[in-house]
Structure formats: structure tokens, C-alpha cells
Scaffold this motif. Structure first.
Motif, PDB file in Angstrom:
ATOM      1  N   SER A   1     -16.773  58.274 -38.947  1.00  0.00           N
ATOM      2  CA  SER A   1     -17.918  57.739 -38.192  1.00  0.00           C
ATOM      3  C   SER A   1     -19.033  57.278 -39.120  1.00  0.00           C
ATOM      4  CB  SER A   1     -18.479  58.839 -37.275  1.00  0.00           C
ATOM      5  OG  SER A   1     -19.031  59.887 -38.078  1.00  0.00           O
ATOM      6  N   LEU A   4     -19.702  54.371 -44.852  1.00  0.00           N
ATOM      7  CA  LEU A   4     -18.541  53.834 -45.560  1.00  0.00           C
ATOM      8  C   LEU A   4     -17.256  54.125 -44.787  1.00  0.00           C
ATOM      9  CD1 LEU A   4     -19.410  54.748 -49.283  1.00  0.00           C
ATOM     10  CD2 LEU A   4     -19.984  52.686 -47.985  1.00  0.00           C
ATOM     11  N   SER A  44     -13.678  63.499 -37.181  1.00  0.00           N
ATOM     12  CA  SER A  44     -15.117  63.747 -37.098  1.00  0.00           C
ATOM     13  C   SER A  44     -15.303  65.193 -36.677  1.00  0.00           C
ATOM     14  CB  SER A  44     -15.755  62.820 -36.057  1.00  0.00           C
ATOM     15  OG  SER A  44     -17.063  63.256 -35.740  1.00  0.00           O
ATOM     16  N   ARG A  45     -16.506  65.744 -36.938  1.00  0.00           N
ATOM     17  CA  ARG A  45     -16.791  67.089 -36.437  1.00  0.00           C
ATOM     18  C   ARG A  45     -16.991  67.074 -34.933  1.00  0.00           C
ATOM     19  NH1 ARG A  45     -21.860  68.009 -40.124  1.00  0.00           N
ATOM     20  NH2 ARG A  45     -21.963  65.801 -39.590  1.00  0.00           N
TER      21      ARG A  45
END
Ligand SMILES: NC(=O)c1ccc[n+]([C@@H]2O[C@H](COP(=O)([O-])OP(=O)(O)OC[C@H]3O[C@@H](n4cnc5c(N)ncnc54)[C@H](OP(=O)(O)O)[C@@H]3O)[C@@H](O)[C@H]2O)c1
Length: 266
Positions: A26, A29, A48-49
Motif C-alpha cells: 500500500s 514505492l 498489508s497490516r
């Protein structure tokens, strides 16, 4: 005896049929890395978390491959393991790992605590643990694999104190320690895993500040330190990422490739 024709450049860079797991998808970079992998034909598993952020990153990706999202917090070893297993379950296999996720630290050498310093180095622990999960998965499948660590020019050179003075914290000492360690871990793993067909390389970006999140004055100072006198744009990393991920890089392992506008060439 007829010789096999050499693969074309298009075939070498084509990731059709490959699956790539990308952490921190997300991010500034990371979103460009995810695009690059999808554009090269790979199925991308975005990590992603946060499940909503992972799904948002997923929505942005072009086909034709079907992509997937997994929740993965690299500072939590149980989550690393469950995220990896969920990625294999969703996509059937993983061929490429891009270790890009990064829990940042706002403290520099003047104010970081011992606990914060040690926690920051945990980013490297997770890069290793995920890489080993991919290695073991590839060996079990008797298939080749590619690990790409995201390092930094600050894993190779010190920073300029006057680029930050009076504006913000200096680039963190724990970050320099972390990225230097990641560059060197790359070499170590590459040597041990070469005969298993698992390549390990590091892509080290130079300055790619995510404006307007950082002070403009700092960006101007950084530009003055660069031979090209400008900052990098995320898409300028895409070509090297695909080189390392694909068969175009089949004889490249243990390397740290700096994409820095000449910063480390002075
Ligand atoms: N930008 C530069 O100038 C630059 C220069 C050299 C190197 N790099 C390196 O490039 C990589 C990406 O940097 P960036 O500028 O794109 O940073 P960024 O925009 O802050 O993105 C970092 C990503 O890491 C993820 N992340 C944070 N904590 C995490 C955790 N505990 N577990 C898993 N993922 C976590 C975040 O995703 P969620 O919040 O969705 O989990 C976020 O997407 C980093 O490794 C960085 O050190 C960047």
C-alpha cells in the motif's frame, strides 16, 4: 543436434504464470512495485497490516492475472507465518518475494531508546523469516524462486548531516544499521541458497521522498547532493525490480543494485 533457440527479451522479462508476494504494497514505492509485477504478467499477492488497505491496493492492479490480498504484520512473527500460508493458499504457490514493508522510526541518534533501536532491527528479522519461508516452499516444490530485499543507499553510505539540520531528525542511526544489515544478509542467503535455485538480491533505492509528506526544504537540499540534481520517481525502480524477479536475472544473485541517480557514485 539442434540447439534450443535463445529466449527473447520479451520472454525473459515475462512473469506470466508466476506468483509474487509483496509486503508493504500500500506504500509509496510498494504500490509502484505491485503495478510493475502485475504489468509484467504476474499474479500479485499484496500484503498489508490492514485488510482494507490490502484490498484497496489489490483493486488498483491491472489484469489479466487475478490478484490476492493478505494481512501480514512483519513485526509479529505469527502474522508473518499466517500471511505467507494465506498467500500460498490463495494463489497456489509463491515464486517471488519482495520484502518491501517497513515499520518506520522517527527517532535519530540523539533521541532513540535502546528498545526502539532493537525493535527497528526487527524489520530485518522479518525479511529473513519470510525469505526462509519462500526458500523452504520452493525447495519443497522443486521450483526456482527469487527473493528481492528492498535496501537503501543508506545501507551503503552515511547521510549528509547538513541535509537535515534544523529541519527534522537526521536519517535514523537504526535505519542505517538495518539497511546495511539487509544488504549483507542478501549476500549470505544468496550463497547458501544458490544450489537450491533460490536467488536473493537487494534493490537499494536512493532518494525517493514522498512529497508533500517531508519538508520541501529538505528535498531541495537532497537534490543538491545528487549528481542528477533531482529525486527519483517510483516508476524508475520498476525495471530493476522486474529484472531481478524474472528469468532476465537468472544469473544474478547476491547483488545489491543501487538506483540512486548517481548518489553513491560521487
Ligand atoms: N522512499 C524512499 O526514499 C526510500 C529510499 C530508500 C529505501 N526505501 C525503502 O523502500 C521501502 C518502501 O518505502 P516507502 O517509501 O514506500 O515507505 P511507505 O510509503 O511508508 O510504505 C511502507 C509500507 O510498509 C508497510 N508496513 C509498515 N509497517 C509494517 C509492518 N509492521 N508489517 C508489514 N508492513 C508494514 C506499510 O503498509 P501497511 O500500513 O498497509 O501495513 C506501508 O505500505 C522501505 O523498505 C524503505 O526503507 C525507501
Amino acid at each position: 543436434m539442434s540447439q534450443q533457440p535463445e529466449p527473447t527479451v520479451q520472454q525473459l522479462f515475462d512473469l506470466t504464470g508466476r506468483v509474487a508476494l509483496l509486503t508493504g504494497a500500500s506504500g509509496y514505492l510498494g504500490s509502484s512495485f505491485a503495478q510493475a509485477l502485475a504489468e509484467a504478467g504476474a499474479t500479485v499477492v499484496v500484503g498489508s497490516r490492514d485488510v482494507a488497505r490490502a484490498k484497496e491496493a489489490l483493486q488498483a492492479l491491472p489484469g489479466p492475472a487475478q490478484h490476492h490480498a493478505v494481512v501480514l504484520d512483519q513485526m509479529d512473527h505469527a502474522s508473518l507465518e499466517s500471511g505467507f500460508r494465506a498467500a500460498v493458499k490463495a494463489a497456489g504457490k509463491i515464486d517471488i518475494l519482495v520484502n518491501n514493508g517497513h515499520e518506520a522510526l522517527g527517532k535519530d541518534l540523539t533521541n532513540v531508546t535502546g528498545e526502539e533501536f532493537t525493535r527497528h532491527l526487527g524489520n530485518a528479522t522479518s525479511y529473513f523469516l519470510l525469505a526462509r519461508l519462500l526458500h523452504d516452499h520452493a525447495v519443497e516444490r522443486k521450483a526456482p524462486a527469487s527473493v528481492i530485499m528492498i535496501g537503501s543507499m543508506y545501507g551503503v553510505v552515511g547521510s549528509y548531516p547538513d541535509a537535515y539540520a534544523g529541519l527534522c531528525n537526521a536519517s535514523p542511526v537504526a535505519y542505517h544499521t538495518l539497511k546495511g544489515g539487509i544488504v549483507h544478509m542478501t549476500r549470505h542467503l544468496a550463497v547458501y541458497w544458490a544450489t537450491d535455485g533460490v536467488r536473493v538480491n537487494c534493490l537499494s533505492p536512493g532518494p525517493f521522498p514522498n512529497e508533500p509528506r517531508v519538508p520541501h526544504e529538505m528535498v531541495e537540499r537532497l537534490c543538491s547532493k545528487s549528481p542528477m540534481k533531482r529525486m527519483g520517481k517510483p516508476h524508475e525502480l520498476k525495471g530493476t525490480l522486474i529484472l531481478l524477479a524474472s528469468d532476465a536475472g537468472s544469473y544474478i544473485t547476491g547483488q545489491n543494485i543501487l538506483i540512486d541517480g548517481g548518489w553513491t557514485a560521487w
